[in-house]
Design a protein around this motif. Structure first.
Motif, PDB file in Angstrom:
ATOM      1  N   TRP A 130     -16.134 137.701  96.278  1.00 40.88           N
ATOM      2  CA  TRP A 130     -16.846 137.245  95.081  1.00 40.88           C
ATOM      3  C   TRP A 130     -15.869 137.042  93.927  1.00 40.88           C
ATOM      4  O   TRP A 130     -16.006 136.093  93.157  1.00 40.88           O
ATOM      5  CB  TRP A 130     -17.902 138.257  94.658  1.00 40.88           C
ATOM      6  N   GLN A 131     -14.882 137.922  93.794  1.00 39.69           N
ATOM      7  CA  GLN A 131     -13.913 137.793  92.715  1.00 39.69           C
ATOM      8  C   GLN A 131     -13.018 136.578  92.907  1.00 39.69           C
ATOM      9  O   GLN A 131     -12.591 135.961  91.932  1.00 39.69           O
ATOM     10  CB  GLN A 131     -13.054 139.052  92.617  1.00 39.69           C
ATOM     11  N   ALA A 132     -12.727 136.220  94.152  1.00 38.30           N
ATOM     12  CA  ALA A 132     -11.872 135.065  94.420  1.00 38.30           C
ATOM     13  C   ALA A 132     -12.613 133.750  94.265  1.00 38.30           C
ATOM     14  O   ALA A 132     -12.002 132.709  94.049  1.00 38.30           O
ATOM     15  CB  ALA A 132     -11.295 135.168  95.834  1.00 38.30           C
ATOM     16  N   SER A 133     -13.933 133.793  94.333  1.00 30.36           N
ATOM     17  CA  SER A 133     -14.734 132.573  94.259  1.00 30.36           C
ATOM     18  C   SER A 133     -14.919 132.132  92.807  1.00 30.36           C
ATOM     19  O   SER A 133     -14.931 132.942  91.885  1.00 30.36           O
ATOM     20  CB  SER A 133     -16.107 132.829  94.890  1.00 30.36           C
ATOM     21  N   SER A 134     -15.073 130.833  92.619  1.00 31.67           N
ATOM     22  CA  SER A 134     -15.336 130.307  91.279  1.00 31.67           C
ATOM     23  C   SER A 134     -16.800 129.930  91.096  1.00 31.67           C
ATOM     24  O   SER A 134     -17.173 129.384  90.060  1.00 31.67           O
ATOM     25  CB  SER A 134     -14.451 129.082  91.026  1.00 31.67           C
ATOM     26  N   HIS A 135     -17.613 130.217  92.074  1.00 28.89           N
ATOM     27  CA  HIS A 135     -19.042 129.901  92.007  1.00 28.89           C
ATOM     28  C   HIS A 135     -19.719 130.795  90.967  1.00 28.89           C
ATOM     29  O   HIS A 135     -19.410 131.981  90.869  1.00 28.89           O
ATOM     30  CB  HIS A 135     -19.676 130.121  93.389  1.00 28.89           C
ATOM     31  N   PRO A 136     -20.637 130.250  90.173  1.00 27.48           N
ATOM     32  CA  PRO A 136     -21.300 131.064  89.132  1.00 27.48           C
ATOM     33  C   PRO A 136     -22.078 132.254  89.704  1.00 27.48           C
ATOM     34  O   PRO A 136     -22.116 133.320  89.086  1.00 27.48           O
ATOM     35  CB  PRO A 136     -22.241 130.091  88.430  1.00 27.48           C
ATOM     36  N   LEU A 137     -22.690 132.067  90.866  1.00 25.57           N
ATOM     37  CA  LEU A 137     -23.428 133.172  91.473  1.00 25.57           C
ATOM     38  C   LEU A 137     -22.488 134.316  91.862  1.00 25.57           C
ATOM     39  O   LEU A 137     -22.839 135.490  91.725  1.00 25.57           O
ATOM     40  CB  LEU A 137     -24.202 132.688  92.703  1.00 25.57           C
ATOM     41  N   ALA A 138     -21.290 133.986  92.296  1.00 24.36           N
ATOM     42  CA  ALA A 138     -20.311 135.014  92.654  1.00 24.36           C
ATOM     43  C   ALA A 138     -19.915 135.827  91.423  1.00 24.36           C
ATOM     44  O   ALA A 138     -19.761 137.049  91.511  1.00 24.36           O
ATOM     45  CB  ALA A 138     -19.081 134.375  93.293  1.00 24.36           C
ATOM     46  N   ARG A 139     -19.780 135.175  90.281  1.00 24.21           N
ATOM     47  CA  ARG A 139     -19.444 135.907  89.054  1.00 24.21           C
ATOM     48  C   ARG A 139     -20.579 136.856  88.653  1.00 24.21           C
ATOM     49  O   ARG A 139     -20.339 137.966  88.184  1.00 24.21           O
ATOM     50  CB  ARG A 139     -19.130 134.933  87.927  1.00 24.21           C
ATOM     51  N   VAL A 140     -21.818 136.407  88.850  1.00 25.15           N
ATOM     52  CA  VAL A 140     -22.962 137.269  88.548  1.00 25.15           C
ATOM     53  C   VAL A 140     -22.988 138.469  89.486  1.00 25.15           C
ATOM     54  O   VAL A 140     -23.217 139.599  89.069  1.00 25.15           O
ATOM     55  CB  VAL A 140     -24.283 136.470  88.653  1.00 25.15           C
ATOM     56  N   LEU A 141     -22.727 138.222  90.763  1.00 24.37           N
ATOM     57  CA  LEU A 141     -22.722 139.321  91.729  1.00 24.37           C
ATOM     58  C   LEU A 141     -21.605 140.321  91.465  1.00 24.37           C
ATOM     59  O   LEU A 141     -21.776 141.521  91.712  1.00 24.37           O
ATOM     60  CB  LEU A 141     -22.620 138.753  93.149  1.00 24.37           C
ATOM     61  N   VAL A 142     -20.473 139.868  90.952  1.00 23.03           N
ATOM     62  CA  VAL A 142     -19.393 140.790  90.592  1.00 23.03           C
ATOM     63  C   VAL A 142     -19.876 141.716  89.484  1.00 23.03           C
ATOM     64  O   VAL A 142     -19.619 142.922  89.479  1.00 23.03           O
ATOM     65  CB  VAL A 142     -18.123 140.027  90.164  1.00 23.03           C
TER      66      VAL A 142
END
Length: 90
Positions: free
Chosen positions: A75-87
């Protein structure tokens, strides 16, 4: 009843632990406020539930042995907005 089942399930597997810990603390406060004046209730039990949920939130419990700990690096490596929320929620 679905919220309680969700809290239990998500805290057990360690997915979005911080979010579910806050939801659990809020639900414990609501339940405590609604039954504290009832006869034969144990007020300390509700205080303990609130404190345990806040301890889960503060210590980020799912990051050690939960799904959050396994998926968080991706999730931290991803740039997807949902990944930032999950972090943030983990």
């Amino acid at each position: 009843m679905l919220v309680e089942a969700g809290i239990g399930a998500f805290l057990l597997v360690g997915l979005a632990t911080r979010l579910w810990a806050l939801i659990g603390a809020a639900q414990s406060v609501v339940i405590a406020l609604s039954v504290l004046n009832a006869p034969h209730e144990w007020p300390w039990a509700y205080y303990l539930m609130i404190l345990i949920h806040l301890a889960f939130f503060a210590t980020m419990a799912g990051r050690a042995y939960g799904v959050d700990g396994v998926l968080r690096p991706s999730w931290q490596a991803s740039s997807h907005p949902l990944a930032r929320v999950l972090v943030r929620l983990s």
